[in-house]
Design a protein around this motif. Structure first.
Motif, PDB file in Angstrom:
ATOM      1  N   GLY A  32       0.861  -1.253  -0.009  1.00  0.00           N
ATOM      2  CA  GLY A  32       0.021   0.056   0.097  1.00  0.00           C
ATOM      3  C   GLY A  32       0.912   1.348  -0.069  1.00  0.00           C
ATOM      4  O   GLY A  32       1.910   1.288  -0.081  1.00  0.00           O
ATOM      5  N   SER A  33       0.167   2.304   0.168  1.00  0.00           N
ATOM      6  CA  SER A  33       0.774   3.551   0.066  1.00  0.00           C
ATOM      7  C   SER A  33       1.876   3.832   1.284  1.00  0.00           C
ATOM      8  O   SER A  33       1.808   3.305   2.368  1.00  0.00           O
ATOM      9  CB  SER A  33      -0.017   4.810  -0.075  1.00  0.00           C
ATOM     10  N   LYS A  34       3.012   4.779   1.064  1.00  0.00           N
ATOM     11  CA  LYS A  34       3.817   4.919   1.957  1.00  0.00           C
ATOM     12  C   LYS A  34       3.115   5.570   3.260  1.00  0.00           C
ATOM     13  O   LYS A  34       3.580   5.425   4.534  1.00  0.00           O
ATOM     14  CB  LYS A  34       5.000   5.641   1.776  1.00  0.00           C
ATOM     15  N   ALA A  35       2.045   6.523   2.963  1.00  0.00           N
ATOM     16  CA  ALA A  35       1.712   7.366   3.933  1.00  0.00           C
ATOM     17  C   ALA A  35       0.896   6.288   5.064  1.00  0.00           C
ATOM     18  O   ALA A  35       0.878   6.293   6.457  1.00  0.00           O
ATOM     19  CB  ALA A  35       0.514   8.135   3.509  1.00  0.00           C
ATOM     20  N   LYS A  36       0.092   5.157   4.426  1.00  0.00           N
ATOM     21  CA  LYS A  36      -0.589   4.249   5.256  1.00  0.00           C
ATOM     22  C   LYS A  36       0.322   3.458   5.987  1.00  0.00           C
ATOM     23  O   LYS A  36       0.260   3.229   7.192  1.00  0.00           O
ATOM     24  CB  LYS A  36      -1.650   3.426   4.484  1.00  0.00           C
ATOM     25  N   GLN A  37       1.568   2.987   5.286  1.00  0.00           N
ATOM     26  CA  GLN A  37       2.827   2.215   5.943  1.00  0.00           C
ATOM     27  C   GLN A  37       3.174   2.903   7.016  1.00  0.00           C
ATOM     28  O   GLN A  37       3.221   2.161   8.238  1.00  0.00           O
ATOM     29  CB  GLN A  37       3.712   1.881   4.997  1.00  0.00           C
ATOM     30  N   ASP A  38       3.656   4.175   6.970  1.00  0.00           N
ATOM     31  CA  ASP A  38       4.108   4.685   8.062  1.00  0.00           C
ATOM     32  C   ASP A  38       3.222   5.043   9.214  1.00  0.00           C
ATOM     33  O   ASP A  38       3.628   4.914  10.419  1.00  0.00           O
ATOM     34  CB  ASP A  38       4.573   6.112   7.621  1.00  0.00           C
ATOM     35  N   ILE A  39       2.059   5.339   8.919  1.00  0.00           N
ATOM     36  CA  ILE A  39       1.094   5.524  10.174  1.00  0.00           C
ATOM     37  C   ILE A  39       1.006   4.187  10.837  1.00  0.00           C
ATOM     38  O   ILE A  39       0.857   4.003  12.134  1.00  0.00           O
ATOM     39  CB  ILE A  39      -0.369   5.874   9.480  1.00  0.00           C
ATOM     40  N   GLU A  40       0.956   2.927  10.070  1.00  0.00           N
ATOM     41  CA  GLU A  40       0.747   1.640  10.835  1.00  0.00           C
ATOM     42  C   GLU A  40       2.126   1.502  11.640  1.00  0.00           C
ATOM     43  O   GLU A  40       1.940   1.301  12.718  1.00  0.00           O
ATOM     44  CB  GLU A  40       0.694   0.467   9.691  1.00  0.00           C
ATOM     45  N   THR A  41       3.237   1.706  11.203  1.00  0.00           N
ATOM     46  CA  THR A  41       4.377   1.593  12.015  1.00  0.00           C
ATOM     47  C   THR A  41       4.201   2.548  13.105  1.00  0.00           C
ATOM     48  O   THR A  41       4.782   2.006  14.303  1.00  0.00           O
ATOM     49  CB  THR A  41       5.476   2.261  11.260  1.00  0.00           C
ATOM     50  N   ILE A  42       3.954   3.712  13.080  1.00  0.00           N
ATOM     51  CA  ILE A  42       4.082   4.650  14.219  1.00  0.00           C
ATOM     52  C   ILE A  42       2.890   4.291  15.045  1.00  0.00           C
ATOM     53  O   ILE A  42       3.396   4.262  16.340  1.00  0.00           O
ATOM     54  CB  ILE A  42       3.642   5.880  13.764  1.00  0.00           C
ATOM     55  N   LEU A  43       1.512   3.930  14.563  1.00  0.00           N
ATOM     56  CA  LEU A  43       0.702   3.664  15.752  1.00  0.00           C
ATOM     57  C   LEU A  43       0.874   2.278  16.326  1.00  0.00           C
ATOM     58  O   LEU A  43       0.553   1.962  17.659  1.00  0.00           O
ATOM     59  CB  LEU A  43      -0.814   3.719  14.987  1.00  0.00           C
ATOM     60  N   PHE A  44       1.372   1.329  15.463  1.00  0.00           N
ATOM     61  CA  PHE A  44       1.611   0.035  16.412  1.00  0.00           C
ATOM     62  C   PHE A  44       2.696   0.166  17.450  1.00  0.00           C
ATOM     63  O   PHE A  44       2.604  -0.575  18.375  1.00  0.00           O
ATOM     64  CB  PHE A  44       2.263  -1.175  15.128  1.00  0.00           C
ATOM     65  N   LYS A  45       3.671   1.189  17.195  1.00  0.00           N
ATOM     66  CA  LYS A  45       4.670   1.484  18.429  1.00  0.00           C
ATOM     67  C   LYS A  45       4.013   1.933  19.477  1.00  0.00           C
ATOM     68  O   LYS A  45       4.645   2.001  20.648  1.00  0.00           O
ATOM     69  CB  LYS A  45       5.879   2.079  17.836  1.00  0.00           C
ATOM     70  N   THR A  46       2.971   2.665  19.380  1.00  0.00           N
ATOM     71  CA  THR A  46       2.269   3.119  20.545  1.00  0.00           C
ATOM     72  C   THR A  46       1.266   2.466  21.112  1.00  0.00           C
ATOM     73  O   THR A  46       0.875   2.659  22.386  1.00  0.00           O
ATOM     74  CB  THR A  46       1.263   4.428  20.125  1.00  0.00           C
ATOM     75  N   GLY A  47       1.231   0.928  20.784  1.00  0.00           N
ATOM     76  CA  GLY A  47       0.723  -0.104  21.417  1.00  0.00           C
ATOM     77  C   GLY A  47      -0.736  -0.381  21.053  1.00  0.00           C
ATOM     78  O   GLY A  47      -1.444  -1.418  21.423  1.00  0.00           O
ATOM     79  N   LEU A  48      -1.097   0.114  19.870  1.00  0.00           N
ATOM     80  CA  LEU A  48      -2.294  -0.548  19.207  1.00  0.00           C
ATOM     81  C   LEU A  48      -2.098  -2.043  18.429  1.00  0.00           C
ATOM     82  O   LEU A  48      -0.632  -2.436  18.219  1.00  0.00           O
ATOM     83  CB  LEU A  48      -2.629   0.298  18.001  1.00  0.00           C
ATOM     84  N   GLU A  49      -3.087  -2.865  18.752  1.00  0.00           N
ATOM     85  CA  GLU A  49      -2.812  -4.284  18.302  1.00  0.00           C
ATOM     86  C   GLU A  49      -3.313  -4.239  16.808  1.00  0.00           C
ATOM     87  O   GLU A  49      -3.948  -3.514  16.208  1.00  0.00           O
ATOM     88  CB  GLU A  49      -3.523  -5.015  19.080  1.00  0.00           C
ATOM     89  N   LYS A  50      -2.702  -5.249  16.078  1.00  0.00           N
ATOM     90  CA  LYS A  50      -3.061  -5.378  14.591  1.00  0.00           C
ATOM     91  C   LYS A  50      -4.157  -6.025  14.269  1.00  0.00           C
ATOM     92  O   LYS A  50      -4.425  -7.236  15.145  1.00  0.00           O
ATOM     93  CB  LYS A  50      -1.711  -5.946  13.825  1.00  0.00           C
ATOM     94  N   LEU A  51      -5.124  -5.821  13.646  1.00  0.00           N
ATOM     95  CA  LEU A  51      -6.181  -6.232  13.128  1.00  0.00           C
ATOM     96  C   LEU A  51      -5.994  -6.635  11.451  1.00  0.00           C
ATOM     97  O   LEU A  51      -6.316  -5.589  10.625  1.00  0.00           O
ATOM     98  CB  LEU A  51      -7.522  -5.756  13.312  1.00  0.00           C
ATOM     99  N   SER A  52      -5.486  -7.667  11.011  1.00  0.00           N
ATOM    100  CA  SER A  52      -4.998  -8.204   9.549  1.00  0.00           C
ATOM    101  C   SER A  52      -6.250  -8.350   8.642  1.00  0.00           C
ATOM    102  O   SER A  52      -7.385  -8.865   9.344  1.00  0.00           O
ATOM    103  CB  SER A  52      -4.188  -9.063   9.628  1.00  0.00           C
ATOM    104  N   LEU A  53      -6.403  -7.654   7.749  1.00  0.00           N
ATOM    105  CA  LEU A  53      -7.417  -7.826   6.871  1.00  0.00           C
ATOM    106  C   LEU A  53      -7.061  -8.014   5.422  1.00  0.00           C
ATOM    107  O   LEU A  53      -6.353  -7.299   4.555  1.00  0.00           O
ATOM    108  CB  LEU A  53      -8.289  -6.481   6.726  1.00  0.00           C
ATOM    109  N   ILE A  54      -7.033  -9.361   4.697  1.00  0.00           N
ATOM    110  CA  ILE A  54      -6.650  -9.551   3.380  1.00  0.00           C
ATOM    111  C   ILE A  54      -8.096  -9.571   2.426  1.00  0.00           C
ATOM    112  O   ILE A  54      -9.228  -9.997   2.998  1.00  0.00           O
ATOM    113  CB  ILE A  54      -6.223 -10.968   3.309  1.00  0.00           C
ATOM    114  N   ILE A  55      -7.960  -8.279   1.410  1.00  0.00           N
ATOM    115  CA  ILE A  55      -9.267  -8.071   0.582  1.00  0.00           C
ATOM    116  C   ILE A  55      -8.942  -8.859  -0.806  1.00  0.00           C
ATOM    117  O   ILE A  55      -7.813  -8.596  -1.263  1.00  0.00           O
ATOM    118  CB  ILE A  55      -9.147  -6.716   0.510  1.00  0.00           C
ATOM    119  N   PRO A  56     -10.105  -9.592  -1.246  1.00  0.00           N
ATOM    120  CA  PRO A  56      -9.856 -10.080  -2.538  1.00  0.00           C
ATOM    121  C   PRO A  56      -9.676  -9.090  -3.692  1.00  0.00           C
ATOM    122  O   PRO A  56     -10.418  -8.116  -3.428  1.00  0.00           O
ATOM    123  CB  PRO A  56     -11.300 -10.724  -2.603  1.00  0.00           C
TER     124      PRO A  56
END
Length: 343
Positions: free
Chosen positions: A17-41
Motif C-alpha cells: 500500500g501507500s507509504k503514508a498508510k505504511q508509516d501510520i501503521e508503523t507509528i501507531l503499532f509502536k504506541t501499543g495498538l494491536e494489529k487487526l489484519s484484513l486480506i481483501i480479495p
C-alpha cells in the motif's frame, strides 16, 4: 479498552500500500495498538461475498475496544459492512484516519457521491482529517461526528537531512506525471525544473526528467532548491479536479520534500499554504509564472531559515509526532483510555 489498527492488504498482491498508510501503521503499532489484519480479495464480486464474513470473523469475541481504520479501504462494500458490524456492538468505537475524500477527488461536484460518502463517514464515531479546511468542508457537507486535525503527514525515512542545502533556482517535482499536465505548459527559462516519477510526457527543454525512484531513494536525489506541490492543468493557478482538491488536501509530497530538508513551494489557495507560512517553510505563490522573480528575491539567509525550519519539522515527522499528537488529543477529548497505549 484495547485499541486495534486495521492493516489491509489486497489478496495475491505483495504491495503493502501507500507509504503514508505504511508509516501510520508503523507509528501507531509502536504506541501499543494491536494489529487487526484484513486480506481483501482482488476480485470485486468476491469482495461483496467476503464483506460479511471478514468482519464477523474479525469481531469474533470482540465486544469492546477502539478500532482504527485508514480510510478509504480498498472497497466501499467492505467499509460499509465494517460500520454495520461495529454498530451492533455498543462498546466498540470506530475511528477513521482519512487519507482521501474520494467523492471530491474523483466525482468532483457530484452531489450524490458527496452525500453518500459523508453518510459513510458519519457511520464512524470519530475522524482524523488532514487540516482545518478539510474539516470545515466535511462539516459544511453534513459531517456530524467529532474530528481532529492532523496538520501534516509524518514521513519515516533513514535519510539524514543535510546541515545546509544549496539555494538557487532549481524546483523539484515528484509525482505521477500523467496527471500533472501543467508541466507540459512550462516554458520559462527563469527556473530549472527537475521532475521525478512515472509516465513522463513531452516537455520543454527547461524541464529535466530525472527518472523513477522509491520514496526512500527520492530524498537523496534532491540536491538543491525547492520542492513543488502543484496540480491541475494550468501554470497560472491550480485548476481542474486535482487542482481544486488541493484546497482541502495535504499532498503527501509536501512531507517528502520537508523530510528531505527542502523548502517547499505551494499554491497560495491550497489548504497547506497557511501551514507552510506559519512554520516559515517556503513560498506560497498564486502562479508559476511568478517563480523566477520570487525565487531570485529570496536571500541566502532567508533560504537557510527555510531549511533550518524544514529540519525541525522533518524531525517531528520522523518521530511520528503529527499522527501521535492528533490521535492522543482525540482520545483525550472523547475520554477514551486505551490499555498499553503510550502515545
Amino acid at each position: 479498552m484495547k485499541g486495534y489498527l486495521v492493516s489491509t492488504k489486497l489478496e495475491k498482491n505483495n504491495n503493502a500500500g501507500s507509504k503514508a498508510k505504511q508509516d501510520i501503521e508503523t507509528i501507531l503499532f509502536k504506541t501499543g495498538l494491536e494489529k487487526l489484519s484484513l486480506i481483501i480479495p482482488t476480485n470485486r464480486v468476491e469482495r461483496v461475498l467476503y464483506a460479511i464474513k471478514v468482519w464477523k470473523k474479525a469481531f469474533n469475541g470482540l465486544n469492546e475496544g477502539l478500532i482504527v481504520v485508514q480510510y478509504p479501504l480498498y472497497s466501499k462494500v467492505i467499509t460499509k459492512q465494517l460500520v454495520r458490524e461495529a454498530g451492533k456492538r455498543p462498546n466498540v468505537k470506530m475511528m477513521a484516519i482519512v487519507h482521501d475524500i474520494e467523492s471530491l477527488r474523483i466525482d468532483v461536484n457530484h452531489e450524490d457521491a458527496i452525500n453518500a460518502e459523508i453518510n459513510l463517514l458519519n457511520g464512524f464515531d470519530f475522524l482524523i482529517v488532514h487540516n482545518t479546511k478539510m474539516k470545515s468542508w466535511l462539516i459544511e457537507h453534513g459531517l456530524t461526528i467529532p474530528s481532529e486535525v492532523l496538520g501534516a503527514f509524518d514521513y519515516l525515512s533513514d535519510f539524514s537531512v543535510p546541515i545546509q542545502r544549496k539555494s538557487g533556482n532549481v524546483v523539484n517535482f515528484a509525482g505521477n506525471l500523467a496527471k500533472s499536465s501543467f508541466l507540459t505548459k512550462i516554458t520559462s527559462t527563469d527556473v530549472k525544473y527537475h521532475i521525478y516519477g512515472p509516465n513522463p510526457q513531452k516537455y520543454s527543454a527547461v524541464l529535466a526528467y530525472k527518472g523513477i525512484y522509491s520514496p526512500e531513494q527520492l530524498s537523496e536525489q534532491f540536491a538543491s532548491g525547492y520542492g513543488l506541490a502543484w496540480d491541475g492543468d494550468s501554470i497560472t493557478t491550480c485548476s481542474g479536479v486535482y487542482g481544486e482538491y488541493l484546497k482541502i488536501n495535504n499532498p503527501h509530497k509536501v512531507s517528502l520534500y520537508i523530510r528531505s530538508g527542502l523548502p517547499v513551494i505551494v499554491w497560495d489557495d491550497s489548504a497547506m499554504s497557511d501551514w507552510v507560512q506559519k512554520n516559515n517553510l517556503g513560498l506560497s505563490v498564486s502562479s508559476l509564472d511568478e517563480l523566477g522573480d520570487i525565487i531570485s528575491g529570496v536571500t541566502d539567509h532567508q533560504y537557510q531559515i527555510y531549511t533550518e525550519n524544514a529540519r525541525v519539522v522533518a524531525q517531528r515527522m520522523q518521530q511520528g509526532l503529527y499522527i501521535r499528537e492528533a490521535f492522543t488529543k482525540l482520545l483525550k477529548n472523547q475520554s477514551i483510555i486505551l490499555e498499553n497505549y503510550h502515545g
